[in-house]
Design a protein around this motif. Structure first.
Motif, PDB file in Angstrom:
ATOM      1  N   PRO A   6       0.845  -1.204   0.000  1.00  0.00           N
ATOM      2  CA  PRO A   6       0.000   0.000   0.000  1.00  0.00           C
ATOM      3  C   PRO A   6       0.876   1.248   0.000  1.00  0.00           C
ATOM      4  CG  PRO A   6      -0.540  -1.508   1.826  1.00  0.00           C
ATOM      5  CD  PRO A   6       0.793  -1.919   1.280  1.00  0.00           C
ATOM      6  N   VAL A   7       0.530   2.236  -0.817  1.00  0.00           N
ATOM      7  CA  VAL A   7       1.285   3.492  -0.865  1.00  0.00           C
ATOM      8  C   VAL A   7       0.323   4.668  -0.743  1.00  0.00           C
ATOM      9  CG1 VAL A   7       3.156   2.503  -2.244  1.00  0.00           C
ATOM     10  CG2 VAL A   7       1.246   3.602  -3.404  1.00  0.00           C
ATOM     11  N   LYS A   8       0.788   5.722  -0.098  1.00  0.00           N
ATOM     12  CA  LYS A   8      -0.073   6.885   0.124  1.00  0.00           C
ATOM     13  C   LYS A   8       0.537   8.145  -0.469  1.00  0.00           C
ATOM     14  CE  LYS A   8      -2.683   9.350   3.691  1.00  0.00           C
ATOM     15  NZ  LYS A   8      -2.951   9.529   5.137  1.00  0.00           N
ATOM     16  N   ARG A   9      -0.322   8.993  -1.006  1.00  0.00           N
ATOM     17  CA  ARG A   9       0.078  10.299  -1.549  1.00  0.00           C
ATOM     18  C   ARG A   9       0.046  11.313  -0.416  1.00  0.00           C
ATOM     19  NH1 ARG A   9      -3.038  14.687  -3.804  1.00  0.00           N
ATOM     20  NH2 ARG A   9      -1.997  15.764  -5.533  1.00  0.00           N
ATOM     21  N   VAL A  10       1.207  11.914  -0.140  1.00  0.00           N
ATOM     22  CA  VAL A  10       1.308  12.887   0.958  1.00  0.00           C
ATOM     23  C   VAL A  10       2.081  14.117   0.480  1.00  0.00           C
ATOM     24  CG1 VAL A  10       1.251  11.086   2.734  1.00  0.00           C
ATOM     25  CG2 VAL A  10       3.462  11.883   1.848  1.00  0.00           C
ATOM     26  N   ILE A  11       2.079  15.160   1.289  1.00  0.00           N
ATOM     27  CA  ILE A  11       2.921  16.320   1.000  1.00  0.00           C
ATOM     28  C   ILE A  11       4.377  15.867   1.039  1.00  0.00           C
ATOM     29  CG2 ILE A  11       3.698  18.578   1.839  1.00  0.00           C
ATOM     30  CD1 ILE A  11       0.933  19.047   2.952  1.00  0.00           C
ATOM     31  N   ASP A  12       5.153  16.288   0.044  1.00  0.00           N
ATOM     32  CA  ASP A  12       6.558  15.907  -0.010  1.00  0.00           C
ATOM     33  C   ASP A  12       7.267  16.298   1.278  1.00  0.00           C
ATOM     34  OD1 ASP A  12       8.781  15.109  -2.217  1.00  0.00           O
ATOM     35  OD2 ASP A  12       9.567  16.643  -0.864  1.00  0.00           O
ATOM     36  N   TYR A  13       8.119  15.393   1.774  1.00  0.00           N
ATOM     37  CA  TYR A  13       8.754  15.631   3.077  1.00  0.00           C
ATOM     38  C   TYR A  13       9.695  16.834   3.079  1.00  0.00           C
ATOM     39  CZ  TYR A  13      13.056  13.409   1.362  1.00  0.00           C
ATOM     40  OH  TYR A  13      14.193  13.107   0.655  1.00  0.00           O
ATOM     41  N   ASN A  14      10.093  17.312   1.909  1.00  0.00           N
ATOM     42  CA  ASN A  14      10.973  18.490   1.834  1.00  0.00           C
ATOM     43  C   ASN A  14      10.204  19.805   1.895  1.00  0.00           C
ATOM     44  OD1 ASN A  14      13.644  17.363   1.524  1.00  0.00           O
ATOM     45  ND2 ASN A  14      12.968  16.605  -0.466  1.00  0.00           N
ATOM     46  N   VAL A  15       8.879  19.723   1.791  1.00  0.00           N
ATOM     47  CA  VAL A  15       8.056  20.935   1.734  1.00  0.00           C
ATOM     48  C   VAL A  15       7.699  21.398   3.144  1.00  0.00           C
ATOM     49  CG1 VAL A  15       5.802  21.854   1.021  1.00  0.00           C
ATOM     50  CG2 VAL A  15       7.085  20.357  -0.522  1.00  0.00           C
ATOM     51  N   ASN A  30      -1.133  24.207  -4.658  1.00  0.00           N
ATOM     52  CA  ASN A  30       0.163  24.303  -5.343  1.00  0.00           C
ATOM     53  C   ASN A  30       1.318  23.705  -4.534  1.00  0.00           C
ATOM     54  OD1 ASN A  30      -0.999  25.807  -7.547  1.00  0.00           O
ATOM     55  ND2 ASN A  30      -1.018  27.585  -6.193  1.00  0.00           N
ATOM     56  N   VAL A  31       1.024  22.683  -3.745  1.00  0.00           N
ATOM     57  CA  VAL A  31       2.038  22.033  -2.920  1.00  0.00           C
ATOM     58  C   VAL A  31       2.486  20.736  -3.593  1.00  0.00           C
ATOM     59  CG1 VAL A  31       2.466  20.890  -0.701  1.00  0.00           C
ATOM     60  CG2 VAL A  31       1.168  23.016  -0.769  1.00  0.00           C
ATOM     61  N   LYS A  32       3.789  20.502  -3.594  1.00  0.00           N
ATOM     62  CA  LYS A  32       4.320  19.282  -4.197  1.00  0.00           C
ATOM     63  C   LYS A  32       3.910  18.063  -3.364  1.00  0.00           C
ATOM     64  CE  LYS A  32       8.575  16.880  -5.496  1.00  0.00           C
ATOM     65  NZ  LYS A  32      10.051  16.864  -5.398  1.00  0.00           N
ATOM     66  N   MET A  33       3.353  17.052  -4.034  1.00  0.00           N
ATOM     67  CA  MET A  33       2.949  15.817  -3.372  1.00  0.00           C
ATOM     68  C   MET A  33       3.845  14.677  -3.855  1.00  0.00           C
ATOM     69  SD  MET A  33       0.353  17.052  -1.652  1.00  0.00           S
ATOM     70  CE  MET A  33      -0.690  15.715  -1.084  1.00  0.00           C
ATOM     71  N   SER A  34       4.062  13.697  -3.003  1.00  0.00           N
ATOM     72  CA  SER A  34       4.885  12.550  -3.393  1.00  0.00           C
ATOM     73  C   SER A  34       4.478  11.327  -2.579  1.00  0.00           C
ATOM     74  CB  SER A  34       6.374  12.870  -3.184  1.00  0.00           C
ATOM     75  OG  SER A  34       6.634  13.135  -1.820  1.00  0.00           O
ATOM     76  N   MET A  35       5.202  10.226  -2.783  1.00  0.00           N
ATOM     77  CA  MET A  35       4.902   9.005  -2.039  1.00  0.00           C
ATOM     78  C   MET A  35       5.393   9.126  -0.598  1.00  0.00           C
ATOM     79  SD  MET A  35       6.142   5.057  -2.728  1.00  0.00           S
ATOM     80  CE  MET A  35       5.856   5.139  -4.486  1.00  0.00           C
ATOM     81  N   ASN A  36       4.588   8.650   0.328  1.00  0.00           N
ATOM     82  CA  ASN A  36       4.989   8.605   1.732  1.00  0.00           C
ATOM     83  C   ASN A  36       6.343   7.898   1.847  1.00  0.00           C
ATOM     84  OD1 ASN A  36       4.628   8.716   4.633  1.00  0.00           O
ATOM     85  ND2 ASN A  36       4.121   6.541   4.524  1.00  0.00           N
ATOM     86  N   PRO A  37       7.342   8.509   2.499  1.00  0.00           N
ATOM     87  CA  PRO A  37       8.695   7.927   2.548  1.00  0.00           C
ATOM     88  C   PRO A  37       8.748   6.496   3.091  1.00  0.00           C
ATOM     89  CG  PRO A  37       8.737  10.186   3.334  1.00  0.00           C
ATOM     90  CD  PRO A  37       7.297   9.832   3.148  1.00  0.00           C
ATOM     91  N   PHE A  38       7.944   6.186   4.108  1.00  0.00           N
ATOM     92  CA  PHE A  38       7.941   4.826   4.644  1.00  0.00           C
ATOM     93  C   PHE A  38       7.410   3.826   3.610  1.00  0.00           C
ATOM     94  CE2 PHE A  38       7.801   7.387   8.566  1.00  0.00           C
ATOM     95  CZ  PHE A  38       8.849   6.810   9.268  1.00  0.00           C
ATOM     96  N   VAL A  86      -7.756   2.775  -5.715  1.00  0.00           N
ATOM     97  CA  VAL A  86      -9.128   2.786  -5.201  1.00  0.00           C
ATOM     98  C   VAL A  86      -9.489   4.240  -4.908  1.00  0.00           C
ATOM     99  CG1 VAL A  86     -10.719   1.945  -3.440  1.00  0.00           C
ATOM    100  CG2 VAL A  86      -8.800   0.499  -4.183  1.00  0.00           C
ATOM    101  N   VAL A  87     -10.345   4.807  -5.744  1.00  0.00           N
ATOM    102  CA  VAL A  87     -10.770   6.196  -5.563  1.00  0.00           C
ATOM    103  C   VAL A  87     -11.827   6.221  -4.463  1.00  0.00           C
ATOM    104  CG1 VAL A  87     -11.776   8.234  -6.637  1.00  0.00           C
ATOM    105  CG2 VAL A  87     -10.274   6.752  -7.964  1.00  0.00           C
ATOM    106  N   ALA A  88     -11.457   6.804  -3.328  1.00  0.00           N
ATOM    107  CA  ALA A  88     -12.357   6.815  -2.173  1.00  0.00           C
ATOM    108  C   ALA A  88     -12.832   8.219  -1.828  1.00  0.00           C
ATOM    109  CB  ALA A  88     -11.670   6.187  -0.967  1.00  0.00           C
ATOM    110  N   SER A  89     -12.307   9.227  -2.541  1.00  0.00           N
ATOM    111  CA  SER A  89     -12.710  10.609  -2.294  1.00  0.00           C
ATOM    112  C   SER A  89     -12.398  11.458  -3.520  1.00  0.00           C
ATOM    113  CB  SER A  89     -11.965  11.164  -1.077  1.00  0.00           C
ATOM    114  OG  SER A  89     -12.248  12.540  -0.897  1.00  0.00           O
ATOM    115  N   GLU A  90     -13.186  12.492  -3.713  1.00  0.00           N
ATOM    116  CA  GLU A  90     -12.924  13.449  -4.788  1.00  0.00           C
ATOM    117  C   GLU A  90     -12.187  14.676  -4.265  1.00  0.00           C
ATOM    118  OE1 GLU A  90     -13.632  12.799  -7.916  1.00  0.00           O
ATOM    119  OE2 GLU A  90     -14.582  10.893  -7.399  1.00  0.00           O
ATOM    120  N   ASP A  91     -12.159  14.840  -2.933  1.00  0.00           N
ATOM    121  CA  ASP A  91     -11.582  16.021  -2.300  1.00  0.00           C
ATOM    122  C   ASP A  91     -10.191  15.696  -1.763  1.00  0.00           C
ATOM    123  OD1 ASP A  91     -10.987  18.313  -0.920  1.00  0.00           O
ATOM    124  OD2 ASP A  91     -12.631  18.156   0.520  1.00  0.00           O
ATOM    125  N   VAL A  92      -9.174  16.412  -2.253  1.00  0.00           N
ATOM    126  CA  VAL A  92      -7.795  16.149  -1.823  1.00  0.00           C
ATOM    127  C   VAL A  92      -7.585  16.456  -0.342  1.00  0.00           C
ATOM    128  CG1 VAL A  92      -6.773  16.499  -4.099  1.00  0.00           C
ATOM    129  CG2 VAL A  92      -7.050  18.461  -2.557  1.00  0.00           C
TER     130      VAL A  92
END
Length: 252
Positions: A6-15, A30-38, A86-92
C-alpha cells in the motif's frame, strides 16, 4: 508469491507545511505531493524480494483521490509490476481513515491472495501508525511491525524490529503483514527508461463502493495550528553563567 504494497500520496517531506488561515487544515494549494517515505521503503523491499527470487509479483495499491495515480506510477517506475487505485474521495483535503483503508485492503488481499503485505509503518501526514495492525486483525494474519530487517525463510518471515530497548528479532508464519521502518533500506531512484515503461504497466481503477466499504469519516478535525515559533538563543560567557541562566529558567 505475490507481495502487496500500500502506498499513500502525501505532502513531499521536503516541503514546509503551512496551515490554512482559518485553521481548518493544511494548505494543499500548489504544494508538491509525493509518495509517503515509509511506503517508498516498503516498495523497495518488495522489489528486492522479487529480484532475489523470493517473490513473483509486486502489486502497489493506493486508496484516496484520483491524483494518487502519480504515486502509483512512481511505484511502477521503481519496479512494481502492476497497480490498483481505489478512488475513495474526490476532495484532496479528505484523509481516508486507517480503518476504512484496512477494510479496503482486506478485500483486495482476499481477491489477490498475496503471501505478504509490506507497508510503511505510518504516513507522515497523520502519523496514525494503525493501518498495518488493523489489517492484520481483520485478516487474522501474523504481523511484524517497525521492521529494520526482513528475510523470508520458507513459509516464515524473519523480522528484526526496532523497539524502545533496542532490536528484537521475531519469526512469523506467512501470510503476514510487515510494516517497515526507516533503516530497512535505501529506496532506489526511478530511471528515465523505467519511468517510460511504467506508463504501459497495468493500473486498475476501482472505487470504495466496489469493495462495499463505507469511507465516511469517524473523526472530526476541530482545528489545526502551527507549532509555536522557537525563541532565539542566547550566548553566555561561561559555564557559571550558563548554570545561572538555566536555574532562572527552571531547567535545573
Amino acid at each position: 508469491m505475490k507481495v502487496i504494497v500500500p502506498v499513500k500520496r502525501v505532502i513531499d517531506y521536503n516541503v514546509k507545511v503551512r496551515v490554512k488561515a482559518d485553521g481548518s487544515g493544511v494548505d494543499l494549494a500548489n504544494v508538491k505531493m509525493s509518495m509517503n517515505p515509509f511506503d517508498e521503503i516498503a516498495v523497495e523491499q518488495a522489489i528486492r524480494l522479487k529480484e532475489s527470487g523470493k517473490a513473483d509479483e509486486v502489486i502497489a495499491v493506493s486508496i484516496g483521490v484520483k491524483q494518487a495515480q502519480e504515486t502509483l506510477r512512481t511505484a511502477l517506475a521503481m519496479g512494481a509490476d502492476r497497480a490498483i487505485l481505489v478512488v475513495a474521495s474526490e476532495d484532496v483535503n479528505t484523509d481516508i481513515e486507517p480503518l476504512a483503508v484496512a477494510k479496503i485492503l482486506k478485500a483486495i488481499v482476499e481477491e489477490e491472495q498475496p503471501g505478504l503485505v509490506i507497508a510503511g509503518k505510518q504516513a507522515i501526514d497523520n502519523d496514525m501508525n494503525a493501518t498495518g495492525q488493523m489489517l492484520s486483525a481483520l485478516l487474522g494474519w501474523s504481523q511484524g511491525t517497525f521492521a529494520s530487517e526482513l528475510d523470508i525463510d520458507g513459509d516464515h518471515a524473519v523480522v528484526t524490529r526496532e523497539v524502545d530497548g533496542g532490536l528484537q528479532t521475531i519469526k512469523v508464519t506467512m501470510p503476514s503483514i510487515i510494516t517497515v521502518d526507516l533503516r530497512l533500506n535505501e529506496p532506489r531512484y526511478a530511471s528515465l527508461p523505467n519511468i517510460m515503461k511504467a506508463k504501459k504497466k497495468p493500473l486498475d481503477e476501482k472505487t470504495a463502493a466496489d469493495y462495499g466499504v463505507d469511507v465516511t469519516p469517524r473523526l472530526q478535525v476541530t482545528g489545526t495550528k502551527e507549532p509555536e515559533a522557537r525563541k532565539a538563543g542566547e550566548i553566555v560567557g561561561s559555564v557559571d553563567e550558563l548554570v545561572s541562566k538555566l536555574k532562572e529558567a527552571g531547567a535545573v
